[in-house]
Design an enzyme around this catalytic site. Sequence first.
Site, PDB file in Angstrom:
ATOM      1  N   SER C  13       0.824  -1.219   0.000  1.00 50.36           N
ATOM      2  CA  SER C  13       0.000   0.000   0.000  1.00 50.36           C
ATOM      3  C   SER C  13       0.850   1.258   0.000  1.00 50.36           C
ATOM      4  O   SER C  13       0.324   2.361  -0.078  1.00 50.36           O
ATOM      5  CB  SER C  13      -0.937  -0.001   1.210  1.00 50.36           C
ATOM      6  N   GLY C  14       2.171   1.107   0.078  1.00 48.11           N
ATOM      7  CA  GLY C  14       3.030   2.282  -0.013  1.00 48.11           C
ATOM      8  C   GLY C  14       3.301   2.664  -1.456  1.00 48.11           C
ATOM      9  O   GLY C  14       2.785   2.038  -2.383  1.00 48.11           O
ATOM     10  N   TYR C  15       4.115   3.694  -1.613  1.00 44.36           N
ATOM     11  CA  TYR C  15       4.360   4.177  -2.970  1.00 44.36           C
ATOM     12  C   TYR C  15       5.290   3.257  -3.754  1.00 44.36           C
ATOM     13  O   TYR C  15       5.115   3.059  -4.954  1.00 44.36           O
ATOM     14  CB  TYR C  15       4.926   5.596  -2.919  1.00 44.36           C
ATOM     15  N   ALA C  16       6.289   2.701  -3.079  1.00 44.18           N
ATOM     16  CA  ALA C  16       7.212   1.820  -3.789  1.00 44.18           C
ATOM     17  C   ALA C  16       6.490   0.546  -4.217  1.00 44.18           C
ATOM     18  O   ALA C  16       6.587   0.112  -5.362  1.00 44.18           O
ATOM     19  CB  ALA C  16       8.402   1.491  -2.895  1.00 44.18           C
ATOM     20  N   CYS C 150      17.253   5.277  -3.678  1.00 38.86           N
ATOM     21  CA  CYS C 150      16.991   6.181  -4.799  1.00 38.86           C
ATOM     22  C   CYS C 150      18.063   7.275  -4.916  1.00 38.86           C
ATOM     23  O   CYS C 150      18.631   7.486  -5.983  1.00 38.86           O
ATOM     24  CB  CYS C 150      15.582   6.770  -4.708  1.00 38.86           C
ATOM     25  N   ASN C 314      12.419   8.765  -8.563  1.00 44.20           N
ATOM     26  CA  ASN C 314      12.792   8.027  -7.357  1.00 44.20           C
ATOM     27  C   ASN C 314      11.995   6.726  -7.202  1.00 44.20           C
ATOM     28  O   ASN C 314      12.484   5.758  -6.633  1.00 44.20           O
ATOM     29  CB  ASN C 314      12.607   8.881  -6.100  1.00 44.20           C
TER      30      ASN C 314
END
Lengths: 347, 347, 347, 347
Positions: C13-16, C150, C314
């Site tokens: 559920s995170g961005y990565a 990143c 990133n």
Amino acid sequence: MSEQKTVAIVGGSGYAGGEFLRLALNHPNLKVTQVTSERSAGLPVTMVHPNLRSRSNLKFTKMAELQDADIVVLALPHGSAAKRIAEFEARGRVIVDLSADFRLKDPEVYRATYGEDHPAPDKLGEWVYGNPELHRAELRDATRIACAGCFATSVILALYPLLKLGVLLPKDIIATGLVGSSAAGASSSDASHHPERAGSLRVYKPIGHRHTAEAQQELPGNFPLHLTAISTPRVRGILTTIQAWIPDGYSDRDVWSAYREVYGQEPFIRIVKVAKGIHRYPDPMLLDGTNFCDLGFEMDNDTGRVVLMSAIDNLGKGTAGHALQSLNIAHGWEETLGLEFTGLHPV
Amino acid sequence: MSEQKTVAIVGGSGYAGGEFLRLALNHPNLKVTQVTSERSAGLPVTMVHPNLRSRSNLKFTKMAELQDADIVVLALPHGSAAKRIAEFEARGRVIVDLSADFRLKDPEVYRATYGEDHPAPDKLGEWVYGNPELHRAELRDATRIACAGCFATSVILALYPLLKLGVLLPKDIIATGLVGSSAAGASSSDASHHPERAGSLRVYKPIGHRHTAEAQQELPGNFPLHLTAISTPRVRGILTTIQAWIPDGYSDRDVWSAYREVYGQEPFIRIVKVAKGIHRYPDPMLLDGTNFCDLGFEMDNDTGRVVLMSAIDNLGKGTAGHALQSLNIAHGWEETLGLEFTGLHPV
Amino acid sequence: MSEQKTVAIVGGSGYAGGEFLRLALNHPNLKVTQVTSERSAGLPVTMVHPNLRSRSNLKFTKMAELQDADIVVLALPHGSAAKRIAEFEARGRVIVDLSADFRLKDPEVYRATYGEDHPAPDKLGEWVYGNPELHRAELRDATRIACAGCFATSVILALYPLLKLGVLLPKDIIATGLVGSSAAGASSSDASHHPERAGSLRVYKPIGHRHTAEAQQELPGNFPLHLTAISTPRVRGILTTIQAWIPDGYSDRDVWSAYREVYGQEPFIRIVKVAKGIHRYPDPMLLDGTNFCDLGFEMDNDTGRVVLMSAIDNLGKGTAGHALQSLNIAHGWEETLGLEFTGLHPV
Amino acid sequence: MSEQKTVAIVGGSGYAGGEFLRLALNHPNLKVTQVTSERSAGLPVTMVHPNLRSRSNLKFTKMAELQDADIVVLALPHGSAAKRIAEFEARGRVIVDLSADFRLKDPEVYRATYGEDHPAPDKLGEWVYGNPELHRAELRDATRIACAGCFATSVILALYPLLKLGVLLPKDIIATGLVGSSAAGASSSDASHHPERAGSLRVYKPIGHRHTAEAQQELPGNFPLHLTAISTPRVRGILTTIQAWIPDGYSDRDVWSAYREVYGQEPFIRIVKVAKGIHRYPDPMLLDGTNFCDLGFEMDNDTGRVVLMSAIDNLGKGTAGHALQSLNIAHGWEETLGLEFTGLHPV
């Protein structure tokens, strides 16, 4: 009031001229009598500077119609002021130039920096570099004020106390400036086209920035100074980070002390170094419309590297605010007059 | 100065309280004696409002430590002021509430709008709706001022003269408000997380906006008013476009005349309708930090549709500026005192 | 297709994790079978990653319900993967970790960098640092891939060829990274609150950035490397400028040659150095959603200073793209598979 | 592949042409053979479209050097395509025009809308309005495709099912479009100058938007349609909110049903109406680079007002994506070919 002085702004349709106009209109001792613009002559100044609606009924005039005034402020493109300086000197006792024309003392440095001979090299000695923190004494009663460059100001103010008091090693100093789009002026171009610029982080001057010469002229000592300039999505503001080295045996307390010693009484310099929270260091977000230069730093004790941080509004402390502060000093007025705006948050 | 009044700001760590604090610190007749914040008690106000660095040494206190002051400004979350109003009344002669608690006159409307009974319905009649343009006479010597809502203000100011003078048809009026992120307050949330919000155009209230009740209370006549609110990437500012209809036989001159007749002497209302250039209509970009409401309009002669445009700073004319203007009136001071900031351009 | 591999994303559920999910859903040889999220278990992944609407019907599950898959991608907060690594190893043959847990080879360096002992130091030797340009050979058939950081990636890719081929002096190298807000993750905080962040240029790590250790581990030679990280108003992207020095007798042609020699066949490295126009150097604006690392440079012949410029997304080349490129190599697939997106312009 | 068709893009240095170029380069059945630009002839396309670096080695040619191609895509300023249409028809069997030249069927409406006579009125009947959702059948085997306008598309797609199925009252319908800066094209101007535009919410077309004619042509029934267009700080994207009224006895279920009935099988229309979370309605943030049109709505049961919401990428579903979808249909290819990009989040 007997104190009131008249001001004419030459080249007042640009951003620097517009910001000076805004400040001057709110200054109790200044009365703006004229604003020139070749392109907008005949139009109300509010067509170009819509923030001044209901504040000013002035209209732009042609430069050829310039009348006498106590103070003439030149906000012309680089090179223009010097070429016609005699003309302006005939109009006012005090001349303030916001361009780079009279900042450098040495005509050779001018030539190396701007790629052409200075149009009036014999005049260079008459001008005071308009940085109040470094030249307050000379600014008193000055009649020729060459307003300091914006990126140069952010670099000079961060470094001056440390170099003056020997708190930095004489090795390479690197300054990286993050600059808002207003610094490139009011004329549109491919580079300033919103779709190309809004999301961009654009290195526009990795090497060879012209303000290097100014900064080296003003800063004590002999050391290599390297500038890199990057444009950001902000409109106003410069955030400069400077990488430098502290001699063995020195610590961040010495940085603190140097700033305090030199800037302790300065009305527009704030040391911003907060241990907690989200506003720990200087941030141009807080400075739009103000004349502050916020300075901060952090030291890496393992390596002696110190990171200096400097934030200004490029049109405020970087140009028009600086100029007004200098004028206040030159006239013996309260130095903060007309420069009281604190900045907004959030914004 | 004998004129100087003391001010305590309750709930001063939010954006509305912070903006009022900024204005009050620069107001010649006000002296801020206290700012409370439960969350930040003990911390300098500059930890939360970093723009006030070097301007204020105040520290937040707990609300429980509230001292007497001539003026008590309440900047609390919705519902909090009304529940403890007696407590605040005991502390100051003049109370200004920046929340929605005392804006609505009718407890039934309050209940329908906010979904619960008003905690102090018998007090509602004591409060003046803090909109100087509509309630200047009542504001003189007022001691209870319920600051108007920000979106409501942008709607009311655009419509009031036209409805008052019968320049609009009594049919559906539709207002679409583009609102900056500061309007949602200083507390972070999923919705305010920068990566989710920075590029977003988010319809957050297509129907059912609570300011509808305020606007209908304040505006003359009986007509359906529909609000839609959309959040934008700006931090401050509201741009409201309003779709309405003009009766047969009327033209855009009648709109002009109505605005002039009602607002001709208003210091903070500007009609912005320029034939040329890029700044033809109201734009919140120009209003950050100001107390202006800029109004504009354009008429479609074929259909009788008129598009009204209204721009304010939600924290300025939408909240804290409005409140200060009302206080100036209440005390018989110059109405523009402390509200002279013209706004920046570019920014 | 016999080639198709199943993938489970842990902490999706995170961005990565979300970016990896997006890429994996569009990859012909991958089939996402599971995405876990403790916070959002039971919800459709599109509640959190709304860009995947109509593309995926998956729902988040609890980590405790993790099923076997050919590939397990860990997108957990720092420290979480290492603590439960045996659990994940039991579920899949190939493990990709997007966190910092397995990047450093030396447990002592890990402890110095992260302030605690590594939870599984004996495992560190099993992991390949997931940077295809430096570790392509090791990545073939790799089963443990520690995705590179990143900011570290932007630094490493700019410096590696020059250090490898001796084109830089072994003196202080300074890297300044301008970082978008997504790098701080999907959880809201005071620092990520839109009104505080939208206009900010915030130095968040002037010294002591943890990626220093990664970069030093991966780069040849022994030299002082200094990182400074600044957050910008962008959501994605890192622009890194690096200040370094070239030995006497070397010129910018040597920089060109080094990049060509090392990166000439790299599908995701582009040298951007254009003499004219507005897109002369790397700019993260052009890289959102891509797996490119754009590199540029400019040399100051008077001082030997070279400014290297490096731009990545990133979440792309900085995290999920990098990871997918590594997986393609590990499986012997076409290296660009699923990573063909060119980026948008304007945007 | 026998299926592969050659494409020439005329006027390919603008944003619409550039986006079509990007899509065409990634389309398996298209081969771009030529891109013309009078201003940039001789330069690589990547000078103007830097996102295509490493993807395309094409150089711009003059329009005078246009060669035959299976498909000719015209991305010229308004009025230019129609004046030279015979020239283009001689070059390709299939012509796609991205401008407004061939969208309107009635020369009188064209004249009223664009203020001049149509240059080739007898040709108007040959063109299909390039909106796949409304004209899929006509698009099969079409050889003249007039790509729908971007704002018009956002309005038409939101209203079409409701008007077709009688779910809206035949009274005034009001559409407010929030438009990104790329919609004004690639040429810089005072209005697009970053410092003037970055923070602006600028009503640029309160009345009289030219897309009104297109929308009225395409939508069933006879009702007053009113458009207002506002520019926002975004680069791409249109968010349109539409205010309309539902007859007595109808409810939001009827809106749902209408959308489902008409768009149930559409690959690029998504109904976005989520009860919880922060992504409840259409948002252009999610659509950059995609061909989706996201539709949402909310109903005010007290008044029968329905607020429709529609989001697209103005260069995607608003121009180039739409065009490619139409071309896919015209050639009998999979309709989603080359249009699979899901969009990014966060971004």
